[in-house]
Design an enzyme around this catalytic site. Structure first.
Site, PDB file in Angstrom:
ATOM      1  N   SER A   5       0.717  -1.024   0.146  1.00  0.00           N
ATOM      2  CA  SER A   5       0.335   0.027   0.163  1.00  0.00           C
ATOM      3  C   SER A   5       1.015   0.607   0.381  1.00  0.00           C
ATOM      4  CB  SER A   5      -1.174   0.180   1.465  1.00  0.00           C
ATOM      5  OG  SER A   5      -1.453   1.495   1.176  1.00  0.00           O
ATOM      6  N   HIS A  44      -1.350  -1.261  -4.495  1.00  0.00           N
ATOM      7  CA  HIS A  44      -2.520  -0.427  -3.721  1.00  0.00           C
ATOM      8  C   HIS A  44      -2.394   0.775  -3.611  1.00  0.00           C
ATOM      9  CE1 HIS A  44      -5.763  -1.005  -1.524  1.00  0.00           C
ATOM     10  NE2 HIS A  44      -5.625  -0.357  -0.052  1.00  0.00           N
ATOM     11  N   ASP A  63      -4.289   3.743  -1.921  1.00  0.00           N
ATOM     12  CA  ASP A  63      -5.832   4.628  -0.782  1.00  0.00           C
ATOM     13  C   ASP A  63      -5.860   6.044  -1.531  1.00  0.00           C
ATOM     14  OD1 ASP A  63      -6.149   1.973   0.995  1.00  0.00           O
ATOM     15  OD2 ASP A  63      -3.920   2.861   1.655  1.00  0.00           O
ATOM     16  N   MET A  77      -8.749   8.632  -0.472  1.00  0.00           N
ATOM     17  CA  MET A  77      -9.307   9.405   0.530  1.00  0.00           C
ATOM     18  C   MET A  77      -9.939  10.568   0.152  1.00  0.00           C
ATOM     19  SD  MET A  77      -7.013   8.282   3.703  1.00  0.00           S
ATOM     20  CE  MET A  77      -6.030   6.766   3.906  1.00  0.00           C
ATOM     21  N   HIS A 106      -8.477   1.707  -4.102  1.00  0.00           N
ATOM     22  CA  HIS A 106      -9.304   1.757  -3.091  1.00  0.00           C
ATOM     23  C   HIS A 106      -9.767   2.748  -2.340  1.00  0.00           C
ATOM     24  CE1 HIS A 106      -9.789   0.506   1.919  1.00  0.00           C
ATOM     25  NE2 HIS A 106     -11.257   0.991   0.943  1.00  0.00           N
ATOM     26  N   MET A 156     -11.734   5.219  -0.735  1.00  0.00           N
ATOM     27  CA  MET A 156     -12.213   5.686   0.380  1.00  0.00           C
ATOM     28  C   MET A 156     -13.120   6.472   0.504  1.00  0.00           C
ATOM     29  SD  MET A 156      -9.282   4.138   3.573  1.00  0.00           S
ATOM     30  CE  MET A 156      -8.189   4.295   1.528  1.00  0.00           C
ATOM     31  N   MET A 163     -11.650  -4.833   5.652  1.00  0.00           N
ATOM     32  CA  MET A 163     -10.744  -3.725   6.485  1.00  0.00           C
ATOM     33  C   MET A 163     -10.753  -4.445   7.855  1.00  0.00           C
ATOM     34  SD  MET A 163     -10.439  -1.105   4.392  1.00  0.00           S
ATOM     35  CE  MET A 163      -9.042  -0.883   5.033  1.00  0.00           C
ATOM     36  N   ASP A 181      -7.273  -5.690   4.196  1.00  0.00           N
ATOM     37  CA  ASP A 181      -6.148  -4.379   4.078  1.00  0.00           C
ATOM     38  C   ASP A 181      -6.618  -3.955   5.827  1.00  0.00           C
ATOM     39  OD1 ASP A 181      -5.312  -1.912   3.317  1.00  0.00           O
ATOM     40  OD2 ASP A 181      -6.517  -0.837   1.983  1.00  0.00           O
TER      41      ASP A 181
END
Ligand code: DX5
Ligand code: ZN
Length: 226
Positions: free
Chosen positions: A9, A34, A36, A38, A69, A71, A142, A176
């Site tokens: 990640s 990966h 992330d 947000m 991913h 979020m 998660m 994760d």
């Protein structure tokens, strides 16, 4: 169960040296990266946007799996931008707003793998119909409350992984949050085949050795050799 994969990640990478760190991860044996995303609303933090995915795609070429991913509260609005930027897998949250099955379908319609993510407190039953109707290519469990790297692994999520694996022996199941050499084999034993790990890999003294050890310990746990 599908083969074990390890995706670092990049949230734990050195952002001022993202090319150097992602090359280091891929050279060390990573099965992809990966990313992330947000939005400061779904989670109390802000991170990366489509420009980072595009830059990674440009930098690492067409063969590197980019696992994105989201979020974010409104995945339907932004998924396409990440696909255009070069994502291979787009994971949205079941707790997000909007029509989740329709968003997953729209992701697949653009030739990309669609994943559904569950927060630690969300029960497996929340996505049972998506699994039964084969509406997703991957399920992400998660094991921390999303938003920040470096948190402790929540072991109470382990039985949920086993429940999900029981529903589909062939689907990809990822984990994760707080994934390291100790927790990854426990996840593998509960049916997880994709390990997403930030801090434990990027902060390791020798990322290649750490990843190889994680892979070997998962294989040993599954009794599939070293
Ligand atoms: C958490 C992110 C994770 C995070 C994991 O909100 O979704 O991908 O980077 O970091 P570690 O491995 O440090 O828990
Ligand atoms: Zn993540």
């Amino acid at each position: 169960m599908p083969e074990i994969k390890i995706l670092p990640s990049i949230l734990a990478a050195d952002m001022a040296n993202l090319e150097r760190d992602t090359r280091r991860a891929l050279t060390a044996g990573a099965d992809g990266l990966h990313v992330d995303v947000m939005d400061g609303h779904f989670v109390p933090n802000l991170s990366m946007g489509p420009a980072v995915v595009a830059a990674l795609r440009e930098c690492h070429g067409p063969a590197t799996p980019l696992h994105v991913h989201l979020m974010i509260t409104d995945p339907a609005r932004y998924a396409e931008a990440f696909i255009k930027a070069g994502a291979n897998t787009v994971l949205i949250h079941i707790e997000a707003d909007g029509d989740i099955p329709a968003t997953l379908q729209a992701i697949r319609a653009q030739g990309v793998r669609a994943g559904i993510t569950l927060n630690p407190d969300t029960p497996a039953t929340a996505i049972q119909s998506l699994v039964e109707t084969k509406a997703v290519d991957e399920i992400l469990c998660m094991t921390v409350h999303p938003g920040f790297g470096g948190q402790a692994f929540i072991a109470e999520v382990l039985p949920k992984m086993a429940t999900l694996r029981g529903w589909d022996p062939a689907i990809d199941i990822s984990v994760d949050g707080g994934v390291d050499r100790d927790t990854a084999p426990r996840c593998a034993a509960h049916g997880v085949n994709i390990m997403l790990a930030g801090t434990s890999l990027f902060k390791a003294e020798d990322m290649a050795a750490e990843m190889a050890a994680m892979r070997a310990d998962c294989a040993a746990q599954l009794g599939t050799g070293t």
